[in-house]
Write an enzyme that holds these catalytic residues in place. Structure first.
Site, PDB file in Angstrom:
ATOM      1  CG  HIS A 151      -1.992  -0.991   1.206  1.00  0.00           C
ATOM      2  ND1 HIS A 151      -3.250  -0.782   0.685  1.00  0.00           N
ATOM      3  CD2 HIS A 151      -1.991  -2.255   1.669  1.00  0.00           C
ATOM      4  CE1 HIS A 151      -3.974  -1.874   0.833  1.00  0.00           C
ATOM      5  NE2 HIS A 151      -3.229  -2.794   1.433  1.00  0.00           N
TER       6      HIS A 151
ATOM      7  CE  LYS B 213      -6.336  13.931  -0.170  1.00  0.00           C
ATOM      8  NZ  LYS B 213      -6.515  12.680  -0.876  1.00  0.00           N
ATOM      9  NE  ARG B 214      -3.274  10.362   9.790  1.00  0.00           N
ATOM     10  CZ  ARG B 214      -2.969   9.483  10.744  1.00  0.00           C
ATOM     11  NH1 ARG B 214      -3.814   8.533  11.083  1.00  0.00           N
ATOM     12  NH2 ARG B 214      -1.837   9.566  11.414  1.00  0.00           N
TER      13      ARG B 214
ATOM     14  CE  LYS C  85      -2.274  10.904   2.748  1.00  0.00           C
ATOM     15  NZ  LYS C  85      -2.995   9.973   1.857  1.00  0.00           N
TER      16      LYS C  85
ATOM     17  CB  THR D  71     -10.136   4.889  -1.211  1.00  0.00           C
ATOM     18  OG1 THR D  71      -9.600   5.278   0.066  1.00  0.00           O
ATOM     19  CG2 THR D  71      -9.467   3.626  -1.670  1.00  0.00           C
TER      20      THR D  71
ATOM     21  CE  LYS E 100     -13.932   5.949   0.722  1.00  0.00           C
ATOM     22  NZ  LYS E 100     -13.064   6.014   1.900  1.00  0.00           N
TER      23      LYS E 100
HETATM   24  C1  26V Z   1       2.528   1.996   7.941  1.00  0.00           C
HETATM   25  C2  26V Z   1       2.814   1.951   9.242  1.00  0.00           C
HETATM   26  C3  26V Z   1       4.214   1.842   9.607  1.00  0.00           C
HETATM   27  C4  26V Z   1       4.365   1.288  10.978  1.00  0.00           C
HETATM   28  C5  26V Z   1       3.506   2.006  11.952  1.00  0.00           C
HETATM   29  C6  26V Z   1       2.058   1.902  11.637  1.00  0.00           C
HETATM   30  C7  26V Z   1       1.791   1.995  10.192  1.00  0.00           C
HETATM   31  C8  26V Z   1       0.500   2.105   9.781  1.00  0.00           C
HETATM   32  C9  26V Z   1       0.226   2.159   8.437  1.00  0.00           C
HETATM   33  C10 26V Z   1       1.240   2.123   7.521  1.00  0.00           C
HETATM   34  C11 26V Z   1       1.017   2.085   6.069  1.00  0.00           C
HETATM   35  C12 26V Z   1       0.008   2.945   5.621  1.00  0.00           C
HETATM   36  C13 26V Z   1      -0.105   2.751   4.165  1.00  0.00           C
HETATM   37  C14 26V Z   1      -1.381   3.285   3.672  1.00  0.00           C
HETATM   38  O1  26V Z   1      -2.303   3.589   4.410  1.00  0.00           O
HETATM   39  N1  26V Z   1      -1.451   3.383   2.393  1.00  0.00           N
HETATM   40  C15 26V Z   1      -2.621   3.885   1.744  1.00  0.00           C
HETATM   41  O2  26V Z   1      -3.369   2.756   1.343  1.00  0.00           O
HETATM   42  C16 26V Z   1      -4.567   3.123   0.706  1.00  0.00           C
HETATM   43  C17 26V Z   1      -5.331   1.864   0.422  1.00  0.00           C
HETATM   44  O3  26V Z   1      -4.639   1.077  -0.485  1.00  0.00           O
HETATM   45  C18 26V Z   1      -4.255   3.913  -0.547  1.00  0.00           C
HETATM   46  O4  26V Z   1      -5.463   4.328  -1.126  1.00  0.00           O
HETATM   47  C19 26V Z   1      -3.409   5.134  -0.216  1.00  0.00           C
HETATM   48  O5  26V Z   1      -3.016   5.790  -1.385  1.00  0.00           O
HETATM   49  C20 26V Z   1      -2.191   4.707   0.569  1.00  0.00           C
HETATM   50  O6  26V Z   1      -1.469   5.838   1.029  1.00  0.00           O
END
Ligand code: 26V
Length: 828
Positions: free
Chosen positions: A364, A555-556, A561, A663, A667
């Protein structure tokens, strides 16, 4: 209520709900009409709704067991479920009766829906995607289970203090959660720490046993996932950590009672809190234990289920598919090997074959700082057996690589699961790729970048393993539920087939020529905007004109972003107005929603900036209401449901190549907002579907940034050559907006200049501003705008998560839908 009473069929659905609500008020809450608090009423009504799914739930699980169907297990550390009361009623086709029942009880349905607890067990896109997929899986009648963690505190609640983000704990469980059912009978033991010890076997050899571990346990809580108007009710099984049952204070800790209780607390800490940062590796021991906890409980649970019908392992991959949602559950590779080889005596090579055929992996993000790596020391200390297993997997893998590409040491180093160096590290993405039969990215561009940029060596070794499945969203929540008037308008024109098959929306295209259709659409959008304006007034005190262009970025908060680029546009317009107060301008309301990771100081400064701009601009008489800026606090799923139907413009302005998919972009377009966006993630595919004439694309493409970087990108050049841009940046440096704290935005200025502008804001600024100008002009041409938005709605059908889930079922899981018939008595 007697059994006889509950089976009476003469009751209408609203009567039934009403009776059950009163039943729960009395027998679950011990209250009557005089003593019940609003929370009691909510609890009782939610339980009444829950009662309606129990028969289907039981029947579904029984059906799966009887037919010994293949099941999908979705492993995810995050599920951003949102509220369930309304969506559950909708899935049961009981929203109308539910409202009626509440009315008859003298309760306000909308107030009740607002009271419903939001399960915010995720950070952003990745967690919300998991929730959308659970919805589609159940609706399409796939036998599927979500496995996750029951964090006591989900994503923090966000407040603003003088414009700064402050985090407050999310206490979603404090009053009890009506949608979960605890299953103490399926508790799983979990071991961590300890060491491997050599032991002699009777034949003179040695083997290693894992000893001195510390044990605790996982208690499952099930949340039903109701398919839309089908009998299928799947479940989301969330694990909660606790000290092992029979934890004997006196035996384990002679005399030291207090330390013993502390140790008990230790176990309970494991699922205390969701790590609130996406895209930065926490590297913390507790996070590693969380990841292992999810994986071990879930694997043991599904193995237990498999063994009910099977006595050998031959069919394991034919009956089980596991999808790893990013690398967070990648220890599943090692744990499945552990369980098969060390607990069930499956020979290593056989176990490896079963493991790879069972697992799939979705990536992701490509951001290097988010790629998980665990230090070898830490992993060995927490999970000594698994560290050995990973070494053995690596050894065999590298041997095979050597055979197919002899004499290439550089290649071996690149693909190794272990990164050498002063402190060795385990590369979780490599582990996940090696241990899976399919690896997918989440949009065409992202999947290509995974192949070409991140893992070219793997893609070369295993080209067939790498595939794309573009993300999707559930239109049941993100249109039918959140925008009921638009849903009704659509149904009035093309019938309700589209709710089952979103691509039917295409049939709306001819309707767009009908002026009456367009007028009604505009009226609905206007009412949605007026409702949001009211909410904005209530929460922030700011009045925003519903006729203005609602320009939305939700979004975050991340530098990639580029919310700050949006803020630079606001500053640009503001400065233009200040220089020329009489100028013609399309009135705009800028609406933001975003949480920043608590330790992401730069991102928090962007929040402060936007809040400060709001304070200044909203009350500037010279602006005269033509620009408004609001940052809505505590962005979450429920707030998204309020904002999205009211949006005119969707900001999808990430640096190209950085947003894996997005996503929210889907929406917003589905609800009739036009997109202003970069050539990034799923924006590209949205442009292909809606037509490039119906979307505003700007900015440099991913390859162009490569070139820019290679040629030595110098942001100062843009600063020097574009006076308007210079003015905007200087206003940050000199802080024209918050005189009491002169340096507060200096860091943002530095980031975009001296620190090299890593996300190329300045390179894209001019095109962004010019494109925004085109947006403003287009918005004034109501007819043209309206046609374009309706074409967006009509052409977004492909982005349903139903499509995405079908593609996974076909390409990765080899999974068939199973119709649940013979439910027997359904209690609705
Ligand atoms: C990474 C980490 C690193 C360790 C600590 C906790 C943590 C939590 C989440 C993440 C990865 C987040 C990646 C993410 O949210 N990617 C998003 O995924 C969406 C669904 O596929 C996508 O639409 C977004 O573009 C993408 O940024």
């Amino acid at each position: 209520m007697s059994e006889q009473e509950s089976t009476r069929t003469t009751q209408t659905p609203p009567e039934k709900l009403k009776t059950r609500t009163l039943f729960h008020r009395k027998y679950s809450r011990g209250k009557d009409g005089r003593t019940a608090t609003p929370y009691d009423e909510y609890w009782s009504f939610a339980h009444a709704v829950r009662d309606l799914v129990i028969d289907r739930f039981v029947a579904t699980q029984q059906h799966y067991l009887d037919r010994d169907v293949k099941r999908l297990y979705y492993f995810s550390m995050e599920y951003l479920v949102g509220r369930l009361l309304k969506s559950n009623l909708l899935a049961l086709d009981m929203l109308g009766p539910g409202r009626e029942a509440l009315g008859q009880l003298g309760l306000n349905p909308e107030a009740m829906f607002e009271r419903d607890t939001e399960a915010g067990l995720g950070n952003g896109g990745l967690g919300r995607l998991a929730a959308c997929y659970m919805d589609s899986l159940a609706t399409l009648e796939y036998p599927a289970y979500g496995y996750g963690l029951r964090y006591e505190h989900g994503i923090f609640r966000q407040e603003f203090q003088e414009g700064w983000q402050r985090e407050r704990p999310d206490d979603w469980l404090s009053t009890g959660y009506p949608w979960e059912m605890v299953r103490p009978e399926y508790v799983q033991p979990v071991c961590v720490y300890g060491r491997l010890e050599d032991v002699r076997d009777p034949h003179g050899g040695t083997f290693q046993v894992w000893t001195d571990w510390q044990m605790f346990e996982g208690v499952p809580y099930d949340i039903p996932v109701i398919g839309y108007k089908v009998n299928t009710v799947n479940m989301l099984r969330l694990w909660s950590a606790r000290a092992a049952e029979g934890f004997q204070l006196d035996v384990f800790n002679q005399g030291d009672y207090v330390r013993a209780v502390e140790e008990k607390n230790w176990a309970e800490n494991v699922t205390k809190v969701l790590y609130p940062s996406d895209n930065t590796q926490a590297g913390r021991e507790l996070r590693l234990i969380q990841e292992y906890f999810l994986v071990t409980c879930s694997i043991r649970d599904l193995v237990r289920r498999y063994l009910k019908n099977h006595h050998d392992w031959e069919d394991f991959p034919e009956k089980n598919a596991i999808q790893m949602n990013d690398t967070h559950p990648a220890l599943a590779v090692a744990e499945l090997m552990n369980v098969l080889c060390y607990e069930h005596d499956v020979p290593w090579d056989k176990a490896w074959d079963l493991t790879v055929r069972t697992l799939g992996f979705t990536n992701h993000t490509l951001l290097p700082e988010a790629l998980e790596e665990w230090s070898e020391d830490l992993l060995r200390r927490v999970l000594p057996r698994h560290m050995e297993i990973i070494y053995r997997i690596n050894h065999q893998f590298l041997q095979r690589v050597q055979l197919s590409r002899p004499g290439n040491d550089a290649l071996l180093q690149k693909v190794s699961l272990i990164e050498e160096g002063e402190r060795k590290k385990v590369r979780m993405a490599h582990l996940a790729v090696v241990g899976s039969h399919a690896v997918n990215g989440v949009s065409e561009l992202h999947s290509r970048l995974v192949r070409e940029r991140v893992m070219p060596e793997f893609a070369d070794l295993k080209p067939d393993r790498f595939i794309n499945i573009t993300n999707g969203i559930t239109h049941r929540r993100w249109l039918v539920q959140c925008n009921p008037e638009l849903a009704e308008l659509i149904t009035s024109r093309i019938g309700d087939e589209w709710i089952y098959d979103l691509e039917q929306l295409k049939r709306l295209e001819p309707e767009i020529e009908d002026p009456d259709f367009r007028t009604r659409f505009l009226e609905i959008k206007h009412r949605n905007k007026a409702r949001l304006a009211e909410y904005i007034h209530e929460t922030t005190g700011v009045d925003v004109p519903p006729d203005s262009l609602f320009d939305v970025q939700i979004k975050r908060l991340h530098m990639y972003k580029r919310q700050l680029l949006n803020a630079m546009h606001i500053i640009t317009l503001y400065r233009r107005l200040k220089h020329n107060p009489g100028m013609e301008i399309t009135p705009r309301t800028f609406i933001f929603g975003a949480k920043a990771a608590p330790a992401y100081l730069l991102a928090k400064r962007v929040i402060k900036l936007i809040n400060t701009l709001g304070d200044v601009i909203n009350k500037d008489p010279e602006v005269d209401g033509r620009l408004k800026v609001v940052f809505l606090p505590d962005y979450n799923v429920s707030l998204a449901e309020k904002i999205i139907p009211a949006a005119d413009l969707s900001e999808q302005i990430s640096m190209a190549g950085k947003e894996a998919s997005g996503t929210g972009n889907m929406k917003l377009a589905l609800n009739g907002a036009l997109t202003i966006g970069t050539w990034d993630g799923a924006n590209i595919e949205i442009a292909e579907h809606v037509g490039e004439e119906n979307i505003f694309i700007f900015g440099r493409r991913e390859e162009e940034f490569e070139d820019l970087r290679r040629d030595g990108y110098n942001p100062w050049q843009y600063y020097d050559r574009n006076p308007e841009l210079k003015g905007v940046l200087d206003s940050l440096k000199d802080n024209e907006y918050e005189p009491e704290d002169p340096d507060v935005f200096r860091e943002l200025f530095d980031e975009l200049t001296a620190h090299g502008d890593p996300f190329f804001y300045l390179a894209d600024y001019r095109d962004y501003i010019e494109t925004q100008q085109r947006v403003a002009e287009c918005y004034r041409d109501r007819e043209r705008w309206c046609r374009a938005t309706l074409l967006n709605v009509a052409r977004m059908g492909w982005f349903s998560s139903d499509r995405a889930v079908r593609q996974y079922a076909e390409k990765v899981w080899n999974l068939e839908p199973v119709e649940v018939r013979d439910v027997g008595r359904i209690s609705t």
